[in-house]
Design an enzyme around this catalytic site. Structure first.
Site, short mmCIF file in Angstrom:
data_model
loop_
_atom_site.label_atom_id
_atom_site.label_comp_id
_atom_site.label_asym_id
_atom_site.label_seq_id
_atom_site.Cartn_x
_atom_site.Cartn_y
_atom_site.Cartn_z
N LYS A 146 41.79 37.76 28.01
CA LYS A 146 41.46 38.28 29.34
C LYS A 146 40.69 39.59 29.16
O LYS A 146 41.08 40.44 28.36
CB LYS A 146 42.74 38.53 30.15
CG LYS A 146 42.53 39.24 31.48
CD LYS A 146 41.75 38.40 32.49
CE LYS A 146 41.40 39.18 33.76
NZ LYS A 146 40.50 38.43 34.65
N MET A 169 40.22 38.17 41.36
CA MET A 169 41.40 38.66 40.66
C MET A 169 41.36 40.18 40.50
O MET A 169 42.40 40.84 40.59
CB MET A 169 41.50 38.00 39.28
CG MET A 169 41.48 36.46 39.29
SD MET A 169 42.81 35.75 40.26
CE MET A 169 44.20 36.10 39.19
N CYS A 188 31.66 41.26 35.79
CA CYS A 188 32.77 41.01 36.71
C CYS A 188 32.34 41.35 38.13
O CYS A 188 31.92 42.47 38.40
CB CYS A 188 34.00 41.83 36.34
SG CYS A 188 35.29 41.65 37.61
N GLY A 241 31.06 25.11 35.44
CA GLY A 241 30.92 23.77 35.98
C GLY A 241 31.33 22.65 35.06
O GLY A 241 30.89 21.50 35.23
#
Ligand code: DOR
Length: 311
Positions: free
Chosen positions: A45, A73, A130, A250
């Site tokens: 992460k 998130m 991000c 995807g």
């Protein structure tokens, strides 16, 4: 069928792994990805210097009809030292990508300094894309800022370093970002992060489906496949051959993996579908990919990689 790849001196026995953010926040999750017989590596992460709880819930939603996901998130993570401890004590032979996403240039450079001075001998992914921290833009949409941080990083950083990019949507932007990336000895680029700041509406209640940022969040899954393939293809055509490409976005079937490879991906990451299906997704995707390769008479991925045909 050998489904292998290399990035610098790191060898991958399988080409699939998790996308940063999915199944990789805790030691247990990271171990789960590493212990699958069908993953070639794990990515942690994206870490910030300090632990972050992330954005308020609900912050993740699966769209109906397998269309994909939206998330905001907000980089919940255990903090840089947690992941440094994890990689220092991990007995797995598989390569590890250590992902970092500092909230400022200095925070990223500080974490890179610590990684440079550590015993970590894996690969480092600098997440410049991000979309979900309120008030913080996606760095890689700012070409000057991207060039600046890479210049400062490569002035001292000698371990295998790559960048996680946001999707680009304009041919001129593909040219511009590739010109910058080609100035640096990058080990890889990872394309794409989620498509930032989409909006999903629940039809019964006429409300957004996630709480942060008034409902705006990063889109992943089936909806983003065409954009992901375009970014893999466009960057493969423009980047120096020694910069490897990780294709992300995807991937729900073996055919999607195959398409990423056709566009030039070396490794392929699975995000939304891993969140939806769990760890057995890697087994299924590898079997489906192998079946396609066998049916087409290929012996290895090398015969397919980058071989997309045009009209
Ligand atoms: O879609 C994303 N969500 N991409 C990131 O880079 C971070 C993540 C989050 O934590 O919001």
């Amino acid at each position: 069928m050998q489904l292998t790849a290399n990035i610098q001196n790191h060898h991958f026995d399988h080409i699939l792994l998790n996308a940063a953010g999915v199944m990789c926040q805790t030691n247990e999750e990271l171990n789960t990805v590493l212990s699958s017989s069908y993953t070639g590596a794990v990515v942690t992460k994206s870490a910030t210097a300090d632990h972050r709880p992330g954005n308020p819930a609900p912050r993740y939603y699966e769209l109906p009809n397998h269309l994909g996901t939206i998330n905001s998130m907000g980089l919940p993570n255990e903090g840089f030292n947690y992941y440094l401890d994890y990689v220092s004590t991990n007995p797995s032979q598989k390569p590890i990508f250590f992902s970092i996403a500092g909230l400022s240039k200095q925070e990223n450079l500080d974490m890179l300094h610590q990684l440079q001075n550590s015993d970590f001998d894996g690969l480092i992914e600098l997440n410049l894309s991000c979309p979900n921290v309120p008030g913080k833009p996606q760095t890689a949409y700012d070409f000057e800022a991207t060039q600046q941080i890479l210049s400062e990083a490569f002035a001292f950083f000698k371990k295998p370093l790559g960048v996680k990019l946001p999707p680009y949507f304009d041919i001129v932007h593909f040219d511009m970002i590739a010109d910058i990336l080609n100035q640096f000895p990058l080990a890889f680029v990872n394309t794409i992060n989620s498509i930032g700041n989409g909006l999903v509406i629940d039809e019964d209640s006429d409300t957004v489906v996630i709480k942060p940022k008034g409902g705006f969040g990063g889109i992943g899954g089936t909806l983003v496949k065409a954009t992901a393939l375009a970014n893999v293809r466009a960057l493969r055509q423009r980047l120096n051959a020694d910069i490897k490409i990780i294709g992300t976005g995807g991937v729900t079937t073996g055919r999607d993996v195959y398409d990423h490879i056709l566009c030039g991906a070396d490794l392929v990451e699975v995000g939304s579908q891993l969140a939806i299906e769990g760890i057995t997704v890697f087994d299924r995707l590898e079997r489906e990919l192998t079946a396609i390769l066998e049916e087409k008479g290929y012996q290895s991925l090398e015969e397919v990689r980058g071989q997309l045909k045009v009209l």
